[in-house]
Motif scaffolding. Structure first.
Motif, PDB file in Angstrom:
ATOM      1  N   GLN A  99       0.842  -1.190   0.000  1.00 49.38           N
ATOM      2  CA  GLN A  99       0.000   0.000   0.000  1.00 49.38           C
ATOM      3  C   GLN A  99       0.877   1.239   0.000  1.00 49.38           C
ATOM      4  N   ASP A 100       0.305   2.330  -0.434  1.00 55.32           N
ATOM      5  CA  ASP A 100       1.004   3.603  -0.482  1.00 55.32           C
ATOM      6  C   ASP A 100       1.274   4.108   0.926  1.00 55.32           C
ATOM      7  N   ASP A 111       1.794   7.150   1.942  1.00 61.38           N
ATOM      8  CA  ASP A 111       1.156   8.426   2.254  1.00 61.38           C
ATOM      9  C   ASP A 111      -0.358   8.331   2.346  1.00 61.38           C
ATOM     10  N   THR A 112      -0.970   7.536   1.484  1.00 63.99           N
ATOM     11  CA  THR A 112      -2.436   7.486   1.440  1.00 63.99           C
ATOM     12  C   THR A 112      -3.020   6.227   2.078  1.00 63.99           C
ATOM     13  N   ILE A 147      -2.334  -1.147  -3.482  1.00 64.44           N
ATOM     14  CA  ILE A 147      -2.100  -1.152  -4.917  1.00 64.44           C
ATOM     15  C   ILE A 147      -3.175  -2.026  -5.560  1.00 64.44           C
ATOM     16  N   LYS A 184       6.118  -3.144  -4.468  1.00 65.74           N
ATOM     17  CA  LYS A 184       5.610  -2.043  -3.644  1.00 65.74           C
ATOM     18  C   LYS A 184       6.146  -2.153  -2.225  1.00 65.74           C
ATOM     19  N   ASN A 240       8.635   0.463  -0.431  1.00 65.86           N
ATOM     20  CA  ASN A 240       8.314   1.110   0.842  1.00 65.86           C
ATOM     21  C   ASN A 240       9.471   0.968   1.824  1.00 65.86           C
TER      22      ASN A 240
END
Length: 138
Positions: free
Chosen positions: A44-45, A47-48, A52, A63, A67
């Motif tokens: 997952q991102d 920041d948000t 994905i 990803k 990270n």
């Protein structure tokens, strides 16, 4: 590298039946410095917190490792400072793809690494989670 990497090996030698090429070791003696403990990183991102798209283990691992690299760098380190990885998989059939992808990020680093197959991760769409420890030398 400033940390002592004890008994280095490559997974192509220890798992010849699999198409792996990861530089690992049996132990890391970290010399001085600052220790960075990362929580398990998921696909997952940062920041948000958005996941994905897709359920591809390779894409998810890229990803996750991205990270890890981002967080280690934000803390003042680099991937060469990573001393330990713990890989959590929800399906052993994804092991080869996940480890091959992870190997792209740790080539020449030789961290210690443990892999586990678990029933599930925090979200059902997650196939892989990896936590990392890094030591920035003095």
């Amino acid at each position: 590298m400033t940390h002592l990497r004890h008994r280095k090996f490559n997974t192509k030698d220890t798992y010849p039946e699999q198409k792996l090429d990861n530089d690992l070791c049996q132990a890391v003696v970290a010399k001085g410095g600052t220790t960075i403990f990362l929580r398990g990183q998921c696909p997952q991102d940062l920041d948000t917190a958005e996941n994905i798209a897709g359920n591809d283990p390779v894409e998810q691992t890229h990803k996750v490792m991205g990270n890890i690299r981002q967080l280690v760098e934000e803390c003042g380190g680099e991937m060469g400072h990573v001393t330990k990885l713990v890989v959590y998989l929800t399906d052993v059939r994804h092991r080869e793809a996940v480890y091959r992808t992870m190997g792209e990020y740790i080539k020449g680093v030789f961290p210690v690494c443990t892999g586990l197959v678990v029933v599930a991760l925090a979200r059902p769409e997650w196939l892989v989670e990896i936590d990392a420890t890094a030591v920035i030398p003095d």
